[in-house]
Each structure stands twice: as C-alpha cells, then as structure tokens.
Write an enzyme that holds these catalytic residues in place. Structure first.
Site, short mmCIF file in Angstrom:
data_model
loop_
_atom_site.label_atom_id
_atom_site.label_comp_id
_atom_site.label_asym_id
_atom_site.label_seq_id
_atom_site.Cartn_x
_atom_site.Cartn_y
_atom_site.Cartn_z
N SER A 192 44.69 44.45 38.29
CA SER A 192 45.22 44.02 37.01
C SER A 192 44.72 44.93 35.88
CB SER A 192 44.81 42.56 36.80
OG SER A 192 45.49 41.99 35.72
N ASP A 205 53.75 38.30 42.94
CA ASP A 205 53.11 38.51 41.63
C ASP A 205 54.20 38.77 40.59
OD1 ASP A 205 51.69 39.31 39.43
OD2 ASP A 205 50.49 40.83 40.46
N HIS A 251 49.79 36.62 41.14
CA HIS A 251 48.92 37.68 40.64
C HIS A 251 47.50 37.56 41.21
CE1 HIS A 251 47.60 40.83 38.03
NE2 HIS A 251 46.81 40.07 37.31
N ASP A 252 47.06 36.34 41.43
CA ASP A 252 45.71 36.12 41.97
C ASP A 252 45.53 36.66 43.39
OD1 ASP A 252 44.33 35.11 39.88
OD2 ASP A 252 44.45 33.00 40.49
N ARG A 307 43.46 29.33 28.80
CA ARG A 307 43.19 29.54 30.22
C ARG A 307 44.20 28.81 31.11
NH1 ARG A 307 41.35 33.33 33.44
NH2 ARG A 307 40.40 32.51 35.32
#
Lengths: 205, 375
Positions: free
Chosen positions: B154, B319, B352-353, B224
């Site tokens: 990222s 992602d 994405h994680d 968050r």
C-alpha cells in the site's frame, strides 16, 4: 480472471529450444507469451544473452518463473498485450500456445504490434499419425497432442498449410520455417511428416 | 522446506538527526528523531539490508514481539523472520516509524523545541519524498549504502517506488505490493471523509487537543471504521459476518445489532486508543499527494526514467482500493523503461488487507523473489 490459456504441459525439449534460439540474435529483447515455467526464457538468457519477459496466467507457472530467475508478468493473453508498447520488442514468441488461444487473429496482430518479428510453434495437425488416427475414426492423441477430445485446451488446431494460408490472408510474411519430428528436422513432405512446426514471421510491408 | 519461526524478542532503537530537513511543502525541521527496529545481522559488505516501509497505520514494529508484552507481535511478522519469505537469517531487515507518526518518531505529539508544547496541527505536512529522504539518512546512520531491497504494501509500496526513482543507486530491488502510482479520486474522497470526521469532532480543537486534555475519539473512530470497510471486500465481509445478529433477533433500535457493526465499532475503538488523530490526518495527506508522474505531466513512464532497480509488483484480485489495474499501470511504466520486473496477481478474497494475510501462494511468490536476490 477470465479464460485460462493453458500452455501445453509437454515442455519443449532442448532441440526445440535450440530451434528457436537459432533465430534469436544475441542481446535482443524477447517477449515469450504463455511462457510456462520460464525455461525457454532462461535458456535464451543463458545462450543468447537476451533481455526477456514472459507472460503467463497460471499461478504455479508464475512461481516457477520467479524460481528460474526470469521476468514474468501474470496476465491473460486473451485480453491482449496492452502493458506492452508498440514496437518495444525484437521478438515475440508464442510457443505451443497458438492452438489454445481463443482469439487467434487478435494475438497474431498483437504480436506484430509489439514486436518486429513473431515466432510461433505449434503441433502440426497434418502429421501422418494424427491423420491416421482420424482416418480410423478417432481424435488424435500423441506426444504433441496429449489430450482427450473432451479435456483438451486446444481449440484452434491447424496444419502447416492452414497456418501459411492464414498468414497470407492476414498480411503476415513468413521469414523462415522449421519443421521438427523429435530431434530431427523434417524437409521432405513437412505437412505429413512434421510433428512440430516453427515459424518466424513479420508484418508484410 | 525450511523451518520458520518468529524472530522472537525485539527492541526498538532510535536515532536523532540534527541536520535540518527541508520538506517538500517548504517547511523545515531543524532536527527529528526516528524510531526503528532491526532483525538479522548486517553482513560484512553491508549488502543484505532490506527496508520495510509501513502503510497508513503501521509503524517500526514489523516483526517479533516485545519482552514486556508477548502479545505485541509485529504487523508483518508472518512474512519476516528466520526461514520466512523475508528470511532474517539471510537479510538484515529494518522497520522504521515514519516522520509524522505517533509511535516514537518525531510527529504531532512530539514537543516543538520552539514552543515547548506539542506540535499538534503545526506539524508540517510531509510527503513520501520527505519520508524517503529521512530513510536515506537512517541508512547513512546504519552505514548502509545500498539496500538489497526496499519493500512495502500500500503506502509502503509507494515509498519503495519513490526510493527507486530518487535514489536508484541505493536500491537493488523494489517490492511494490497492493500499491498504486497515485490515488484515484475515489480514494482521495475516502481519505477526506476520514479527515472531516476527525476535524469536525468537537474534541479536535483545531489539532491542539493535547492542551485541552481531550482526544477526538469519535472522529478517529469513524475515520478508522470507514477505512476498515474499504480494506475488506464485500465477499470477505459476507463470509465473516453476513447478516449475523448479536442477539439473534431485531431490536428495532440503533444499538449494535449486526455482527459487522460490533466488529467495526470494536476496530474503531481499538484504533482510537492507540493512534494520534493528527498523525492520521498527516498519513492520509501523504497518500493523497503521492503521484510521481505529476512532475512529468502525468507521464509515469517518464517518472521511472532514472530507475534501475529490479521490481516485484504484487496485487490482489479482491482489492478494490488498490486494484490490480492500478498495479498494471505501474508494470506498464516499468516495462517501458526496460526494467526487470515481475508481476503476480494473487487470487484472494480479503480485499486490500490481503497483503497482510498469510496466504500460501502469495508468500511463496515473495520467497521465490527474495531467494534470487544476490547479497
């Protein structure tokens, strides 16, 4: 990811590598489409000192390419070669993959867009053993065509004659042809006695 | 197969830099401190160093755990350690908390020497270029002239790219994972909603919440929660939470009902306890500003003209925040420059994680690439 182009698992033997290497000038830039485990690129790097890139869709093969120390781009050939700039390669190789492509015309056009010259190899469907099996009423199964009709990735099989007519119709000029049967080069009745065909070609000017 | 274990107990270190740092924004920092960790041994020729750059909420604690808190496992411990894909028995690995962070390196919570109070909102906006400059100084401090590899996921991948552009002679390999050459408008939009959540929190006090003995918790928590949604995929959320209810039945109210609500609130609370709001604002701006093509009229190929490193680029199919398409535009620019580059598109459902997850094939790809790096 879209359709899977599977490279024929019978990896090319050394004489076949040599047949392709003989056409590749040292120090050139080569793109290998459907590069499998990268062993042809590795070979060309070692004997021709080329700058090579491979395109491959299969996860396990991409991993093997990295193990072999060759550049590999994981991508589906059927969606074109948009990552590659026009005229950016000296040679584009499509080894034992043409017959498994869905978009045959598209990939040949793309090859000649990104490169001056194209090199293809494919199993010759006109090989006498194939003809014999068909004449006995069965789809051929051989060293070069190791699949059953129902599980084959090969959708566009052709003979030498068919490919040459295709080239003529699509403005593709054949520069060289090499026909092999195992380790031996075939010169007599190649469309009958040749198992594997190699062509080097360019865009007709 | 090699045995792989955790690096074990690690201890952070720090270095103070007293040469003034001229930031891209025009601001100048007279001095600053960077907190970092190292794993493995630097070899005699100092050719086996690997810099691991962190993403938005990461820090220098990349692998191992602390003696006083064995649960404090580093954020990328699954890939870095003895026998792991980034093998610390071969490589000397460095993790650093970037400037502007809130885990020990100089940032908004640090005391501004000129005022005797925390910088707060006065801490200058930093960029990836600024970070790379500070990392170069850390490399000098550690006697490392050239990294075997600079890597990150990222925002971390953005730093690896910047290294290859700004200091080509100091990086042999760049591993750019789940990254992009610039944020899309949608990405910037997500970041701005996160910033607005923080800035409009009554406890923000224009960034000077420290002197008001307050924390903009609600804003940070919302930021968050929003971010977290974008790091997961629709499929992975469906698989993990679906429409599961905490109490098995609708309560027709606004308290926590669905498991996903519970999860997000928990993640938001946890994050608000450990991250500084001003740092979060800064980190999102670092992301927004990253665009190496910007100074080349949008031509990414031109941006990589000076680069000489070999690249491994990795993306993940699910992602959507840093999609495979974004990685392919990096590949195009690297190919245009005839650089050595490989690209793997990992099939993964974790969004994405994914880059932080222990995926067999993904880790094999990184291992195979790292194994071929000559030190």
């Amino acid at each position: 990811m879209a359709t899977n182009v599977v490279t024929t698992p019978t990896s090319l033997s050394r004489p076949d590598f040599a047949a392709i290497a003989a056409w590749v000038k040292p120090g050139t830039k080569v793109l290998d489409l459907g590069c499998g485990d990268g062993s042809l690129l590795r070979y060309l790097q070692d004997v021709r000192n080329i700058r090579g890139y491979g395109v491959e869709i299969d996860d396990a093969n991409v991993l093997r390419c990295l193990g072999n120390g060759v550049n590999v781009i994981q991508s589906d050939l059927e969606s074109g070669l948009s990552s590659f700039e026009s005229g950016s390669f000296d040679y584009v190789i499509l080894s034992q993959t043409l017959q498994a492509m869905k978009h045959t015309e598209g990939i040949v056009r793309e090859m000649l867009r990104v490169s001056c010259e194209g090199i293809v190899s494919f199993p010759n469907f006109g090989y006498w053993r194939n003809r014999l099996q068909v004449s006995f009423g069965h789809m051929p199964i051989s060293e070069a065509l190791p699949y059953q009709w129902f599980d084959t990735p090969n959708t566009h099989l052709c003979t030498l004659n068919d490919f040459e007519v295709f080239c003529h119709q699509h403005g593709v000029r054949v520069l060289e042809r090499r026909v092999m049967n195992g380790d031996h080069q075939v010169t007599l009745f190649p469309n009958l006695l040749g198992m594997l065909a190699f062509y080097r070609f360019e865009q007709q000017k | 197969m090699r045995d792989s274990t955790s690096i074990g107990i690690v201890t952070p270190q720090s270095a103070i830099f007293n040469t003034s740092l001229h930031l891209k924004s025009g601001a100048v920092l007279d001095s600053y401190e960077l907190v970092y960790e190292t794993y493995g041994e630097l070899n005699a020729t100092k050719s086996n160093a690997v810099l691991v750059c962190h993403a938005l909420s990461g820090n220098h604690h990349v692998a191992g755990s602390y003696a006083d808190d064995t649960k404090s496992v580093g954020w990328w411990d699954n890939i870095i350690g003895p026998g792991k894909p980034i093998d610390t028995s071969r490589f000397f690995v460095i993790g650093v908390n970037n400037l502007g962070g809130c885990h020990g390196s100089t940032g908004p919570t640090s005391i501004n020497g000129n005022t005797g109070k925390p910088y707060g909102a006065d801490f200058p906006v930093v960029t990836v270029e600024d970070w790379v400059e500070t990392q170069v100084r850390l490399a000098d401090h550690l006697g490392i002239n050239c990294f075997a590899a600079v890597m990150g996921g990222s925002l971390g991948g953005m730093q690896a790219m910047r290294w290859s552009i700004d200091f080509p002679e100091r990086v042999k390999h760049a591993l750019v994972i789940a990254s992009a050459a610039k944020l899309t408008a949608q990405n910037i939009a997500f970041n701005d909603v996160a910033r607005q959540a923080i800035i409009t929190d009554q406890d923000f006090h224009g960034g000077d919440y420290y002197s008001h003995d307050a924390i903009p918790r609600r804003g940070l928590r919302l930021a968050r929660m929003l971010g977290h949604i974008t790091y997961l995929s629709d499929d992975s959320m469906a698989a993990k939470f679906g429409r599961e209810l905490r109490n098995g039945t609708y309560s027709f109210g606004f308290d926590v009902e669905f498991e996903i609500e519970s999860y997000l609130r928990y993640q938001g609370d946890k994050f608000a306890d450990q991250f500084d709001a001003n740092s979060y604002l800064l980190m999102t701006k670092v992301l927004d500003y990253f665009d190496p093509a910007h100074e080349h009229n949008g031509d990414l190929t031109a941006a990589f003209h000076g680069a000489t490193a070999d690249f491994l680029v990795v993306s993940f199919t699910s992602d959507w925040r840093f999609s495979p398409e974004r990685s392919r535009s990096i590949i195009k620019a690297l190919l245009d420059n005839e650089l050595n580059v490989s690209y793997a598109e990992i099939t993964s459902s974790h969004g994405h994680d994914s880059f932080l997850m222990e995926d067999h094939h993904y880790h094999k790809i990184v291992r195979a690439y790292m194994d071929n790096i000559v030190t």
